[in-house]
Design an enzyme around this catalytic site. Structure first.
Site, PDB file in Angstrom:
ATOM      1  N   CYS A  14     -28.169 -16.121 -21.513  1.00 37.27           N
ATOM      2  CA  CYS A  14     -27.113 -17.072 -21.186  1.00 37.27           C
ATOM      3  C   CYS A  14     -27.512 -18.411 -21.797  1.00 37.27           C
ATOM      4  CB  CYS A  14     -26.820 -17.153 -19.690  1.00 37.27           C
ATOM      5  SG  CYS A  14     -28.118 -17.813 -18.646  1.00 37.27           S
ATOM      6  N   CYS A  88     -23.005 -16.898 -23.946  1.00 34.26           N
ATOM      7  CA  CYS A  88     -23.716 -17.709 -24.946  1.00 34.26           C
ATOM      8  C   CYS A  88     -22.998 -17.672 -26.285  1.00 34.26           C
ATOM      9  CB  CYS A  88     -25.182 -17.310 -25.081  1.00 34.26           C
ATOM     10  SG  CYS A  88     -25.520 -15.905 -26.117  1.00 34.26           S
ATOM     11  N   CYS A  92     -25.913 -16.016 -30.087  1.00 33.02           N
ATOM     12  CA  CYS A  92     -26.733 -14.805 -30.020  1.00 33.02           C
ATOM     13  C   CYS A  92     -26.789 -14.117 -31.378  1.00 33.02           C
ATOM     14  CB  CYS A  92     -26.165 -13.842 -28.990  1.00 33.02           C
ATOM     15  SG  CYS A  92     -26.135 -14.532 -27.337  1.00 33.02           S
TER      16      CYS A  92
END
Length: 136
Positions: A14, A88, A92
């Site tokens: 996150c 996120c 990522c």
């Protein structure tokens, strides 16, 4: 006895690695023990773990006080079989051949314990399902 090659690994990501991903990692460690390798990280890690997330987990007897937010690294993603993101977004890194899931969960940051409990319980249900899939 599990050898490293047969132990699935899960990375929770996150933004701040202070709440949702830490609770998810705590549940996975509690439920799966050493049958699953657990990692968590954040695209912009906070200075410390969210104290309300710690309190919400403590209510269930799970201690996550020793954890600290960690920065997301490419190596952590490469080393994981399953990458679970929690808001996120594009931060990522993506690698072919990995299992990716995006869990839409409210961010517990700045929320009181009454708002964090349902998030915690939602995460627990998802972790129980994940463990059933990984270890069946």
């Amino acid at each position: 006895m599990n050898d490293a090659a047969s132990t699935p690994s899960v990375l929770f990501v996150c933004v701040h690695n202070a709440g949702r991903s830490q609770m998810a990692a705590g549940f996975l460690r509690d439920i799966a023990g050493d049958r699953v390798e657990v990692r968590s990280a954040g695209s912009m890690p906070a200075d410390e773990i969210n104290p309300i997330a710690v309190a919400a987990m403590a209510e269930l007897g799970i201690d996550i006080t020793a954890e600290a937010p960690k920065v997301l690294t490419t190596e952590a993603v490469q080393a994981s079989d399953v990458v679970i993101t929690m808001g996120c977004g594009d931060a990522c890194p993506f690698f072919p051949g990995k299992r990716y899931e995006d869990w839409e969960l409210d961010d517990p940051a700045g929320q009181g314990i009454d708002a964090v409990r349902p998030i915690r319980d939602d995460i627990r249900g998802r972790i129980e399902q994940l463990v059933n899939e990984l270890l069946r």
